[in-house]
Design an enzyme around this catalytic site. Structure first.
Site, PDB file in Angstrom:
ATOM      1  N   GLY A  55     -31.536  19.400 -70.596  1.00  0.00           N
ATOM      2  CA  GLY A  55     -32.912  19.161 -70.169  1.00  0.00           C
ATOM      3  C   GLY A  55     -33.393  20.279 -69.272  1.00  0.00           C
ATOM      4  O   GLY A  55     -32.890  21.406 -69.337  1.00  0.00           O
ATOM      5  N   SER A  56     -34.341  19.947 -68.407  1.00  0.00           N
ATOM      6  CA  SER A  56     -34.994  20.988 -67.608  1.00  0.00           C
ATOM      7  C   SER A  56     -34.170  21.361 -66.374  1.00  0.00           C
ATOM      8  O   SER A  56     -33.305  20.594 -65.918  1.00  0.00           O
ATOM      9  CB  SER A  56     -36.367  20.491 -67.170  1.00  0.00           C
ATOM     10  N   THR A 114     -34.440  18.820 -63.284  1.00  0.00           N
ATOM     11  CA  THR A 114     -33.640  17.595 -63.471  1.00  0.00           C
ATOM     12  C   THR A 114     -32.152  17.921 -63.378  1.00  0.00           C
ATOM     13  O   THR A 114     -31.386  17.181 -62.752  1.00  0.00           O
ATOM     14  CB  THR A 114     -33.963  16.931 -64.824  1.00  0.00           C
ATOM     15  N   GLY A 115     -31.760  19.042 -63.956  1.00  0.00           N
ATOM     16  CA  GLY A 115     -30.354  19.454 -63.871  1.00  0.00           C
ATOM     17  C   GLY A 115     -29.928  19.631 -62.421  1.00  0.00           C
ATOM     18  O   GLY A 115     -28.840  19.211 -62.015  1.00  0.00           O
ATOM     19  N   GLU A 150     -26.953  22.106 -69.856  1.00  0.00           N
ATOM     20  CA  GLU A 150     -27.648  22.891 -70.894  1.00  0.00           C
ATOM     21  C   GLU A 150     -29.120  22.835 -70.527  1.00  0.00           C
ATOM     22  O   GLU A 150     -29.795  21.831 -70.774  1.00  0.00           O
ATOM     23  CB  GLU A 150     -27.415  22.268 -72.274  1.00  0.00           C
ATOM     24  N   CYS A 199     -35.560  25.001 -76.459  1.00  0.00           N
ATOM     25  CA  CYS A 199     -35.023  25.676 -75.265  1.00  0.00           C
ATOM     26  C   CYS A 199     -34.784  27.146 -75.532  1.00  0.00           C
ATOM     27  O   CYS A 199     -34.963  27.989 -74.670  1.00  0.00           O
ATOM     28  CB  CYS A 199     -33.729  24.997 -74.825  1.00  0.00           C
TER      29      CYS A 199
HETATM   30  P1  NAD Z   1     -36.254  16.633 -68.541  1.00  0.00           P
HETATM   31  O1  NAD Z   1     -35.345  17.309 -67.596  1.00  0.00           O
HETATM   32  O2  NAD Z   1     -37.565  16.180 -68.063  1.00  0.00           O
HETATM   33  O3  NAD Z   1     -35.555  15.340 -69.158  1.00  0.00           O
HETATM   34  C1  NAD Z   1     -34.330  15.411 -69.849  1.00  0.00           C
HETATM   35  C2  NAD Z   1     -33.652  14.063 -69.802  1.00  0.00           C
HETATM   36  O4  NAD Z   1     -33.318  13.793 -68.447  1.00  0.00           O
HETATM   37  C3  NAD Z   1     -34.530  12.895 -70.266  1.00  0.00           C
HETATM   38  O5  NAD Z   1     -33.738  11.972 -70.983  1.00  0.00           O
HETATM   39  C4  NAD Z   1     -34.967  12.277 -68.942  1.00  0.00           C
HETATM   40  O6  NAD Z   1     -35.253  10.910 -69.064  1.00  0.00           O
HETATM   41  C5  NAD Z   1     -33.740  12.493 -68.102  1.00  0.00           C
HETATM   42  N1  NAD Z   1     -33.954  12.478 -66.648  1.00  0.00           N
HETATM   43  C6  NAD Z   1     -35.076  12.787 -65.948  1.00  0.00           C
HETATM   44  N2  NAD Z   1     -34.850  12.673 -64.623  1.00  0.00           N
HETATM   45  C7  NAD Z   1     -33.564  12.283 -64.483  1.00  0.00           C
HETATM   46  C8  NAD Z   1     -32.735  12.027 -63.354  1.00  0.00           C
HETATM   47  N3  NAD Z   1     -33.183  12.144 -62.113  1.00  0.00           N
HETATM   48  N4  NAD Z   1     -31.452  11.682 -63.579  1.00  0.00           N
HETATM   49  C9  NAD Z   1     -30.965  11.576 -64.833  1.00  0.00           C
HETATM   50  N5  NAD Z   1     -31.709  11.803 -65.929  1.00  0.00           N
HETATM   51  C10 NAD Z   1     -32.986  12.164 -65.766  1.00  0.00           C
HETATM   52  O7  NAD Z   1     -36.373  17.608 -69.782  1.00  0.00           O
HETATM   53  P2  NAD Z   1     -37.260  17.377 -71.090  1.00  0.00           P
HETATM   54  O8  NAD Z   1     -38.670  17.620 -70.719  1.00  0.00           O
HETATM   55  O9  NAD Z   1     -36.863  16.114 -71.762  1.00  0.00           O
HETATM   56  O10 NAD Z   1     -36.712  18.548 -72.023  1.00  0.00           O
HETATM   57  C11 NAD Z   1     -37.218  19.810 -71.977  1.00  0.00           C
HETATM   58  C12 NAD Z   1     -36.278  20.716 -71.208  1.00  0.00           C
HETATM   59  O11 NAD Z   1     -34.981  20.643 -71.764  1.00  0.00           O
HETATM   60  C13 NAD Z   1     -36.680  22.166 -71.305  1.00  0.00           C
HETATM   61  O12 NAD Z   1     -36.505  22.783 -70.061  1.00  0.00           O
HETATM   62  C14 NAD Z   1     -35.698  22.723 -72.320  1.00  0.00           C
HETATM   63  O13 NAD Z   1     -35.502  24.110 -72.235  1.00  0.00           O
HETATM   64  C15 NAD Z   1     -34.469  21.955 -72.015  1.00  0.00           C
HETATM   65  N6  NAD Z   1     -33.554  21.923 -73.157  1.00  0.00           N
HETATM   66  C16 NAD Z   1     -32.376  22.623 -73.078  1.00  0.00           C
HETATM   67  C17 NAD Z   1     -31.521  22.652 -74.182  1.00  0.00           C
HETATM   68  C18 NAD Z   1     -30.228  23.417 -74.157  1.00  0.00           C
HETATM   69  O14 NAD Z   1     -29.387  23.167 -74.997  1.00  0.00           O
HETATM   70  N7  NAD Z   1     -30.041  24.350 -73.237  1.00  0.00           N
HETATM   71  C19 NAD Z   1     -31.866  21.949 -75.337  1.00  0.00           C
HETATM   72  C20 NAD Z   1     -33.064  21.249 -75.366  1.00  0.00           C
HETATM   73  C21 NAD Z   1     -33.907  21.228 -74.263  1.00  0.00           C
END
Ligand code: NAD
Length: 483
Positions: free
Chosen positions: A233-234, A237-238, A255, A289
């Site tokens: 994810g983003s 959040t990571g 990731e 991503c």
């Molecule tokens: P996001 O970080 O908003 O959400 C990702 C996931 O995290 C969702 O399921 C969300 O519900 C969950 N989440 C949110 N807050 C949380 C918390 N505090 N604790 C635990 N889980 C939580 O990201 P997004 O908008 O869903 O995805 C887009 C992002 O993901 C972009 O930055 C993209 O580059 C990245 N991404 C990376 C890869 C990779 O393999 N490197 C692949 C796909 C997407």
């Protein structure tokens, strides 16, 4: 229609059963292609989470997967692949409508998910340790053991294939897994539970829960019952998850996002580059991503490259995903406003709009395919992830300058090189700060090629044999033979 959806309500897959969950609220899922309601999704609350954690722990302690004959575990996974293909038709329709992607792309996600299970099913009996020579008085060897309960958080851009990308190697290694689906498009992923059920995956070994990230997701990763966190994810959040993981000292795989650059040299085949540009930044409306978010072009061919990129962008067909157009909506109204906002600041920072630049006036959340030219590499639009169909062109003069520009963000997910000179391709590839470098084809590679980031793009690797080592830890057994 599978049993996972009842009276228009998509449910949670909890320890082998479909349950409504106890959160007392549903998530309304909207079709970004026409703003219509697709379905409601039941959310898992505290009691469901506790139940899933207990079931995962019990399954792990029983050795449901870990103690299964490795070749049998491999066959189980290959059975899952077949079941995923069996649900792909229904799943692709749902995923297309909830995510806005094309029907074809939605179908590809299920196919890719099936391939992950085949690939990692094939290696389930090849996760081998080492024997370490310590002389005649000792026998020493390593075993690669599963972590236990793996919490896996999935983003919305490729919910089905990304879930499978982590779930398959994790199962191959013998872990129990709890997946938290993305709240914007959870239904296609939840449907995977049907394939797991039909393939007779032991109850509790895998659960798929629906809920909001800041609530259910945060509670899942903070649980002391979790032995490993896998997050895609983003960056923000990571970072929040890593802070929480510091309290429990839970190993984590990250990731994260990217701002990846293609470097187009003066001897590049422009036609090849343009084909890559189309998939690189407009596939899935740029919500990838590893999207081609920046394009650095040698000054001698820069004007021509911008002009042809703009022509390509202006000519893309636009429609609802079910009609398989070349360009589709972004996931939500909020995402569309974010993309528009950052694109409009680009103008103030001196960029020229060569194509697009604003939303399309039609029902649904469509951003025009956008080419920004003459972008200052230090400006916000060149530094921040946009996650939409917008790319930034900037010219360069020398190879060294191109490398410095490509490496000039806090991210480092992928990079690309377009040139006919293979010696240069090798040389530059080694200098690019990225987990994967594409030469003459953006997105070259596949499920067997390692993928992951450096810098703020994260750490750990998914895909390929390399990914297996994220899902095991090494134990050394040292035996004295002296007595
Ligand atoms: P996001 O970080 O908003 O959400 C990702 C996931 O995290 C969702 O399921 C969300 O519900 C969950 N989440 C949110 N807050 C949380 C918390 N505090 N604790 C635990 N889980 C939580 O990201 P997004 O908008 O869903 O995805 C887009 C992002 O993901 C972009 O930055 C993209 O580059 C990245 N991404 C990376 C890869 C990779 O393999 N490197 C692949 C796909 C997407």
């Amino acid at each position: 229609m599978s049993d996972f959806i009842k009276d228009g309500l998509a449910r949670n897959f909890l320890a082998g059963q479909w349950v409504e969950g106890d959160a007392g609220a549903v998530i309304a899922i909207e079709d970004p292609g026409n703003e219509e309601h697709v379905a409601d999704c039941a959310q898992a609350g505290e009691a469901s989470l506790t139940q899933a954690l207990e079931a995962a722990r019990a399954s792990f302690e029983r050795g449901d997967l870990a103690d299964m004959q490795p070749s049998a575990r491999g066959r189980l996974m290959i059975g899952i692949a077949a079941e995923i293909r069996g649900i792909a038709g229904e799943g692709a329709q749902l995923l297309c409508r909830e995510s806005g992607k094309t029907l074809e792309a939605a179908h590809d996600e299920f196919e890719e998910a099936a391939q992950y299970f085949e690939y990692y099913g094939g290696v389930a009996d090849k996760i081998e340790g080492k024997s370490i020579p310590l002389g005649p008085d000792y026998a020493d060897y390593t075993v690669l053991e599963p972590f236990g309960v793996s919490a896996q958080i999935v983003p919305w851009n490729f919910p089905v294939s990304i879930a499978a990308r982590s779930l398959a190697p994790s199962m191959a290694a013998g872990n129990s897994i709890i997946i938290k689906s993305p709240e914007l498009d959870p239904i296609g992923l939840a449907l995977l539970g049907t394939a797991l059920q039909r393939a007779d995956v032991p109850a509790g070994a895998v659960s798929i829960l629906n809920g909001v990230g800041s609530d259910l997701g945060a509670r899942l990763v903070a649980s002391s019952e979790v032995d490993q966190i896998v997050f895609t994810g983003s960056v923000p959040t990571g970072q929040a998850i890593l802070r929480s993981a510091a309290d429990t000292v839970t190993p984590s795989l990250m990731e994260l996002g990217g701002k990846s650059a293609a470097v187009v040299f003066d001897d590049a085949d422009l036609k090849t580059f343009l084909t890559s540009l189309q998939s690189g930044i407009f596939y899935n409306a740029g919500q990838v991503c590893s999207a081609m978010a920046r394009v650095l072009v040698h000054r001698s061919i820069y004007d021509q490259a911008v002009e042809r990129a703009a022509e390509l962008s202006n000519g893309l067909s636009v429609d609802h995903g079910l009609n398989n157009p070349e360009h589709t909506p972004v996931i939500s109204a909020l995402q569309l406003s974010r993309i528009e906002e950052i694109t409009s600041t680009a103008r103030q920072d001196g960029a020229r709009i060569a194509a697009g630049g604003a939303r399309l006036e039609r029902k649904g959340y469509f951003m025009a395919p956008t080419i920004l030219a003459d972008v200052d590499p230090a400006s916000r639009v060149a530094q921040q992830e946009i996650f939409g169909p917008v790319t930034c062109f900037s010219p360069f003069e020398t190879e060294a300058e191109a490398i410095a520009m490509a490496n000039g963000t806090e991210f480092g997910l992928v990079a690309g090189i377009f040139t006919r000179d293979l010696a240069r391709a090798h040389r530059v590839a080694r200098k690019l700060r990225a987990g994967q470098v594409f030469v003459n084809e953006w997105f070259a590679g596949g499920i067997s090629t390692p993928f992951g980031g450096v810098g703020k793009s994260g750490f750990g690797r998914e895909k390929g044999l390399e990914a297996l080592y994220n899902y095991v830890r090494t134990k050394n057994i040292a035996i004295s033979l002296k007595g």
